[in-house]
Design a protein around this motif. Sequence first.
Motif, mmCIF file in Angstrom:
data_model
loop_
_atom_site.group_PDB
_atom_site.id
_atom_site.type_symbol
_atom_site.label_atom_id
_atom_site.label_comp_id
_atom_site.label_asym_id
_atom_site.label_seq_id
_atom_site.Cartn_x
_atom_site.Cartn_y
_atom_site.Cartn_z
ATOM 1 N N VAL A 11 -2.566 0.797 -7.459
ATOM 2 C CA VAL A 11 -1.730 1.867 -6.916
ATOM 3 C C VAL A 11 -2.152 2.172 -5.477
ATOM 4 N N ASP A 14 1.839 5.707 -3.411
ATOM 5 C CA ASP A 14 2.907 5.979 -4.371
ATOM 6 C C ASP A 14 3.681 4.721 -4.780
ATOM 7 N N VAL A 16 3.210 0.651 -6.775
ATOM 8 C CA VAL A 16 2.399 -0.163 -7.679
ATOM 9 C C VAL A 16 2.583 -1.635 -7.308
ATOM 10 N N LEU A 127 2.642 6.633 -11.497
ATOM 11 C CA LEU A 127 2.843 6.844 -10.060
ATOM 12 C C LEU A 127 3.021 8.325 -9.746
#
Length: 132
Positions: A11, A14, A16, A127
């Motif tokens: 991560v 914000d 992935v 997230l």
Amino acid sequence: MKHRIVLAVIVRDDRVLLGHRAPTRAWYANCWDVIGGHIELGESSERALVRECHEELGITVQRYQPVPVTLSDAEIEPSAFPVTQWEGEIRNMAPEEHDALRWFGPEDLGQLHLADPVYVDWLQGLLKHFQG
């Protein structure tokens, strides 16, 4: 017998990081998946996390925490870890496994062909938790 796997949820900002599994892969071909792999016999899930991130991305994880996840395939026993800090530059060290690496935001996830349909809600929730 269940297959023990580790899931590394990388991560940043914000987003992935997902790897696109090569179309030639025997399992979960031609879809987006989190980084990870099988936990070897006698290996802890944390050690597998460190190994897989090094083997597949060339990074050394520094900050991670376990989170729960249940996948659609009951034969898979996952151990999942969001990774929020690492050392090194991410690069595709395993092109035979992932033919591409890409960052996705929560709004992108529902439009992807993912390795498991539970990933959409699960990754969006993670997230949201890690939003800076």
